[in-house]
Design a protein around this motif. Structure first.
Motif, PDB file in Angstrom:
ATOM      1  N   GLU A  51       4.695   0.587   9.233  1.00  0.00           N
ATOM      2  CA  GLU A  51       3.792   2.087   9.444  1.00  0.00           C
ATOM      3  C   GLU A  51       2.073   2.158   8.888  1.00  0.00           C
ATOM      4  N   ILE A  52       2.367   1.127   7.808  1.00  0.00           N
ATOM      5  CA  ILE A  52       0.372   1.361   7.697  1.00  0.00           C
ATOM      6  C   ILE A  52      -0.399   0.305   9.287  1.00  0.00           C
ATOM      7  N   GLU A  53       0.667  -0.470   8.953  1.00  0.00           N
ATOM      8  CA  GLU A  53      -0.816  -1.380  10.057  1.00  0.00           C
ATOM      9  C   GLU A  53      -1.071  -0.551  12.033  1.00  0.00           C
ATOM     10  N   ARG A  54      -0.534   0.401  11.669  1.00  0.00           N
ATOM     11  CA  ARG A  54      -0.228   0.657  13.408  1.00  0.00           C
ATOM     12  C   ARG A  54      -2.070   2.001  12.975  1.00  0.00           C
ATOM     13  N   HIS A  55      -2.592   2.204  11.944  1.00  0.00           N
ATOM     14  CA  HIS A  55      -3.279   3.026  11.764  1.00  0.00           C
ATOM     15  C   HIS A  55      -4.818   2.202  11.763  1.00  0.00           C
ATOM     16  N   GLY A  56      -3.963   1.049  12.028  1.00  0.00           N
ATOM     17  CA  GLY A  56      -5.640   0.050  12.091  1.00  0.00           C
ATOM     18  C   GLY A  56      -5.961  -0.353  10.587  1.00  0.00           C
ATOM     19  N   VAL A  57      -5.479  -0.340   9.711  1.00  0.00           N
ATOM     20  CA  VAL A  57      -7.096  -1.059   8.626  1.00  0.00           C
ATOM     21  C   VAL A  57      -5.826  -1.415   7.978  1.00  0.00           C
ATOM     22  N   GLN A  58      -6.261  -2.664   6.877  1.00  0.00           N
ATOM     23  CA  GLN A  58      -5.466  -3.475   6.196  1.00  0.00           C
ATOM     24  C   GLN A  58      -4.629  -3.023   5.513  1.00  0.00           C
ATOM     25  N   VAL A  59      -3.865  -3.741   4.999  1.00  0.00           N
ATOM     26  CA  VAL A  59      -2.469  -3.825   4.074  1.00  0.00           C
ATOM     27  C   VAL A  59      -1.799  -4.444   3.153  1.00  0.00           C
ATOM     28  N   VAL A  60      -2.020  -4.606   2.405  1.00  0.00           N
ATOM     29  CA  VAL A  60      -1.824  -5.389   1.255  1.00  0.00           C
ATOM     30  C   VAL A  60      -0.321  -5.205   0.659  1.00  0.00           C
ATOM     31  N   LEU A  61       0.614  -5.986   0.468  1.00  0.00           N
ATOM     32  CA  LEU A  61       1.972  -6.253  -0.013  1.00  0.00           C
ATOM     33  C   LEU A  61       2.245  -6.994  -1.806  1.00  0.00           C
ATOM     34  N   VAL A  62       2.395  -5.962  -2.632  1.00  0.00           N
ATOM     35  CA  VAL A  62       2.678  -6.293  -3.756  1.00  0.00           C
ATOM     36  C   VAL A  62       3.989  -5.948  -4.920  1.00  0.00           C
ATOM     37  N   LYS A  63       4.408  -6.931  -5.683  1.00  0.00           N
ATOM     38  CA  LYS A  63       5.499  -6.972  -6.212  1.00  0.00           C
ATOM     39  C   LYS A  63       5.298  -7.131  -7.328  1.00  0.00           C
ATOM     40  N   GLY A  64       6.140  -6.216  -8.089  1.00  0.00           N
ATOM     41  CA  GLY A  64       5.882  -6.011  -9.631  1.00  0.00           C
ATOM     42  C   GLY A  64       6.127  -5.528 -10.566  1.00  0.00           C
ATOM     43  N   ASP A  65       7.266  -5.918 -11.977  1.00  0.00           N
ATOM     44  CA  ASP A  65       6.952  -4.305 -12.808  1.00  0.00           C
ATOM     45  C   ASP A  65       6.109  -3.627 -13.832  1.00  0.00           C
ATOM     46  N   LEU A  66       5.693  -3.008 -13.681  1.00  0.00           N
ATOM     47  CA  LEU A  66       4.716  -2.028 -14.362  1.00  0.00           C
ATOM     48  C   LEU A  66       4.509  -2.480 -15.667  1.00  0.00           C
ATOM     49  N   ALA A  67       6.852  -2.049 -16.273  1.00  0.00           N
ATOM     50  CA  ALA A  67       6.301  -2.433 -17.543  1.00  0.00           C
ATOM     51  C   ALA A  67       5.750  -3.616 -18.050  1.00  0.00           C
ATOM     52  N   SER A  68       5.854  -4.760 -17.465  1.00  0.00           N
ATOM     53  CA  SER A  68       5.336  -5.571 -16.994  1.00  0.00           C
ATOM     54  C   SER A  68       3.767  -6.630 -17.020  1.00  0.00           C
ATOM     55  N   ILE A  69       2.768  -6.243 -18.567  1.00  0.00           N
ATOM     56  CA  ILE A  69       1.395  -6.308 -18.084  1.00  0.00           C
ATOM     57  C   ILE A  69       1.198  -8.454 -17.667  1.00  0.00           C
TER      58      ILE A  69
END
Length: 249
Positions: A51-69
């Motif tokens: 959906e974001i890509e349809r706006h013609g902008v860059q998008v990066v997907l990241v995964k992570g547990d924010l409780a883990s530094i």
């Protein structure tokens, strides 16, 4: 009003669905590049990326547990490789259990504290120094209004998020000298497609002077304002978006 966030790199956490997704899409619609964070909702995250890509902008997907530094620092490495430095963070991630304090087993509350409080600290410690070096940035933390009013069934997450209010105020003092604004957005109950018993919903509505639940658009517009240069003299504040449910000074 031109929000002037075109080309800005914005990290939105907990953005696979719901409020985070709405904020990411709204920012992309204004021309911002999006770093979309998720932890477990991979399918929904991939759909939101499309959906974001349809706006013609860059998008990066990241995964992570924010409780883990370690996870947060690894996210930063992936972001640096994929899009560069972050200009702003909208932290929508959280974890809450709905129950009385005395229904918890000792230690069962740790996860809520780790995500809701330490997760904010991990994000700030990892990303704010780069913002300070380039003399500009935004950090917006989203919480439930129970952090300000108390709620016997959200007692742990409310306590943890109350801590983030104090943390963001202090961070605003520390980072303000480098032109970084740190603010909190406190939400009332938002309609995200939940199924409510009609009698329960009627009781809830009586607590809201505006006689409705909030919707995602109610949130995203205010977040976009805080992301924009129009809010550059607002820092260390708590903005309540709650339909009048609470009216604390």
């Amino acid at each position: 009003m031109d929000l002037n966030i075109n080309g800005r790199n914005i990290l939105v956490t907990g953005a696979a669905k719901g409020i985070g997704r709405g904020i990411a899409l709204a920012a992309a619609n204004e021309g911002a590049n999006i770093v979309l964070h998720y932890q477990s909702s991979k399918k929904e995250a991939l759909e939101t990326v499309k959906e974001i890509e349809r706006h013609g902008v860059q998008v990066v997907l990241v995964k992570g547990d924010l409780a883990s530094i370690d996870d947060v620092q690894n996210m930063k490495k992936d972001i640096s490789q994929g899009i560069g430095e972050i200009d702003a963070i909208v932290n929508n991630a959280g974890f809450a259990q709905y129950k009385s304090f005395f229904k918890y087993q000792p230690g069962e509350w740790k996860r809520e504290i780790d995500v809701c409080l330490l997760g904010v600290m991990n994000l700030a410690h990892t990303f704010i120094p780069d913002m300070m070096e380039k003399k500009g940035g935004k950090f917006i933390n989203i919480i439930g209004d129970s952090a300000r009013t108390g709620d016997r069934n959200f007692i742990i997450s409310a306590a943890a998020r109350s801590g983030t209010i104090s943390f963001l105020k202090s961070l605003a003092q520390e980072a303000g000298r480098n032109n970084i604004q740190c603010n909190t957005v406190a939400l009332g109950l938002i309609d995200q497609g939940q199924s409510f018993d009609p009698d329960v919903l009627e009781k809830i509505m009586k607590q809201y002077p505006l006689k409705r639940l909030g919707n995602i658009d109610d949130i995203s517009g205010s977040i976009l304002f805080l992301l924009s240069p129009w809010s550059d003299w607002i820092t260390g504040q708590v903005l309540s978006i709650n339909g009048g449910h609470s009216m604390l000074g």
